[in-house]
Design a protein around this motif. Structure first.
Motif, PDB file in Angstrom:
ATOM      1  N   ASP A  84       0.822  -1.213   0.000  1.00  0.00           N
ATOM      2  CA  ASP A  84       0.000   0.000   0.000  1.00  0.00           C
ATOM      3  C   ASP A  84       0.855   1.262   0.000  1.00  0.00           C
ATOM      4  O   ASP A  84       0.431   2.315  -0.491  1.00  0.00           O
ATOM      5  CB  ASP A  84      -0.933   0.007   1.210  1.00  0.00           C
ATOM      6  CG  ASP A  84      -2.138  -0.922   1.009  1.00  0.00           C
ATOM      7  OD1 ASP A  84      -2.365  -1.359  -0.139  1.00  0.00           O
ATOM      8  OD2 ASP A  84      -2.837  -1.214   2.004  1.00  0.00           O
ATOM      9  N   LEU A  85       2.052   1.167   0.562  1.00  0.00           N
ATOM     10  CA  LEU A  85       2.985   2.304   0.573  1.00  0.00           C
ATOM     11  C   LEU A  85       3.858   2.345  -0.677  1.00  0.00           C
ATOM     12  O   LEU A  85       4.677   3.254  -0.827  1.00  0.00           O
ATOM     13  CB  LEU A  85       3.880   2.232   1.821  1.00  0.00           C
ATOM     14  CG  LEU A  85       3.209   2.542   3.160  1.00  0.00           C
ATOM     15  CD1 LEU A  85       4.144   2.215   4.314  1.00  0.00           C
ATOM     16  CD2 LEU A  85       2.770   3.990   3.234  1.00  0.00           C
ATOM     17  N   LYS A  86       3.696   1.311  -1.526  1.00  0.00           N
ATOM     18  CA  LYS A  86       4.472   1.209  -2.772  1.00  0.00           C
ATOM     19  C   LYS A  86       5.979   1.107  -2.505  1.00  0.00           C
ATOM     20  O   LYS A  86       6.807   1.699  -3.176  1.00  0.00           O
ATOM     21  CB  LYS A  86       4.177   2.396  -3.697  1.00  0.00           C
ATOM     22  CG  LYS A  86       2.717   2.463  -4.155  1.00  0.00           C
ATOM     23  CD  LYS A  86       2.456   3.655  -5.042  1.00  0.00           C
ATOM     24  CE  LYS A  86       1.034   3.631  -5.606  1.00  0.00           C
ATOM     25  NZ  LYS A  86      -0.014   3.599  -4.561  1.00  0.00           N
ATOM     26  N   VAL A  87       6.317   0.325  -1.474  1.00  0.00           N
ATOM     27  CA  VAL A  87       7.712   0.043  -1.136  1.00  0.00           C
ATOM     28  C   VAL A  87       7.849  -1.451  -0.861  1.00  0.00           C
ATOM     29  O   VAL A  87       6.873  -2.199  -0.924  1.00  0.00           O
ATOM     30  CB  VAL A  87       8.182   0.848   0.104  1.00  0.00           C
ATOM     31  CG1 VAL A  87       8.129   2.338  -0.172  1.00  0.00           C
ATOM     32  CG2 VAL A  87       7.328   0.500   1.337  1.00  0.00           C
ATOM     33  N   GLU A  88       9.063  -1.909  -0.546  1.00  0.00           N
ATOM     34  CA  GLU A  88       9.315  -3.303  -0.199  1.00  0.00           C
ATOM     35  C   GLU A  88       9.621  -3.422   1.284  1.00  0.00           C
ATOM     36  O   GLU A  88      10.148  -2.498   1.895  1.00  0.00           O
ATOM     37  CB  GLU A  88      10.503  -3.858  -1.001  1.00  0.00           C
ATOM     38  CG  GLU A  88      10.254  -3.963  -2.496  1.00  0.00           C
ATOM     39  CD  GLU A  88      11.456  -4.543  -3.227  1.00  0.00           C
ATOM     40  OE1 GLU A  88      12.495  -4.766  -2.568  1.00  0.00           O
ATOM     41  OE2 GLU A  88      11.354  -4.765  -4.435  1.00  0.00           O
TER      42      GLU A  88
END
Length: 272
Positions: A84-88
């Motif tokens: 949802d945060l567009k990170v890993e």
């Protein structure tokens, strides 16, 4: 200007430059990522492009190593937040004491803590928790056939506990006449039960049932109704990240992704 004054001025300039460089490094280390929520709040991450999770291995099936990869129930849930945060997600294995004390979060070792951690009043003074995401209680693990069905049965015996856990606290209050042995992590505690170093071990029911299913020479003989709830921890005051975690959990429960992950690791869907 004297040579001495010139040296002082040069020292002051060098010091200012060093402080400026340090400040820029600190700012760069803390990146900003917008949440997907309607509020538009920004979540500050300790490492750009990564959601760093502090945990303590092993705690199967919540987080443990499978080959070279860290997997588990908590890992899958935090992956949803990272998406949802567009990170890993990046996972850091660290002693549990630093997690539950809030020290690891305050020192920016990680953004959040997901470690099968029960929400308690003491811990709530050290960090902020997400909404509860898992119900747990304490249980007793023994070697099969030992007939230790309660803490009273263990009088004069040895009981293994994991340090800094609610199981250890429960044993302190209720295991009268029992010798307790403290272990740093769950793996050491389980090995102590299996090899007979202790007569029984106390810990959360989820991990003990998982272990007994895979080790038929052991069994869970009792549960103690402690009514515990796990939460994901964030640094005190980090409301933006806490709100995002709650949004993700709520959405995952609504669209049944939570149920799917639960069944993957526990073999059944959660009780409604």
């Amino acid at each position: 200007m004297s040579a001495r004054s010139a040296r002082k001025r040069q020292h002051a300039i060098s010091l200012t430059a060093a402080l400026t460089a340090a400040l820029l490094t600190a700012v760069t280390a803390c990146s900003s990522t917008k949440t997907s929520g309607k509020s538009g709040e920004e979540v500050q991450l300790v490492t750009s492009g990564k959601l760093t999770t502090c945990t303590h291995l092993p705690y199967e099936p919540f987080q443990f190593k499978q080959g070279k990869k860290i997997v588990g129930f908590d890992v899958d849930l935090v992956d949803l937040v990272a998406k949802d945060l567009k990170v890993e997600q990046k996972i850091v294995d660290t002693p549990f004491e630093g997690i539950q004390s809030g020290e690891d979060l305050n020192s920016s070792k990680c953004d959040l803590a997901a470690a099968g951690m029960t929400i308690t009043p003491v811990r709530e003074k050290n960090l902020d928790f997400s909404d509860p995401y898992f119900d747990a209680t304490q249980a007793l693990l023994t070697k099969k056939g030992k007939n230790y069905d309660s803490l009273d049965d263990l009088k004069g015996k040895k009981l293994g506990v994991q340090q800094s856990t609610t199981g250890e606290e429960y044993a302190k209050k209720h295991a009268k006449g029992v010798t307790t042995r403290q272990y740093e992590d769950l793996g050491l505690l389980l090995t102590a039960v299996k090899t007979g170093q202790v007569d029984a071990g106390i810990n959360d029911n989820g991990v003990l049932y998982d272990y007994a299913n895979k080790n038929p020479d052991t069994e869970v003989t009792a549960e103690f109704d402690t009514g515990e709830h796990y939460g994901i921890g964030v640094r005190t005051g980090n409301d933006a990240l806490r709100k995002q975690i709650n949004k993700t959990l709520k959405k995952a429960k609504a669209d049944k992704r939570y149920d799917k992950i639960y069944k993957k690791w526990f073999g059944t869907e959660p009780k409604k």
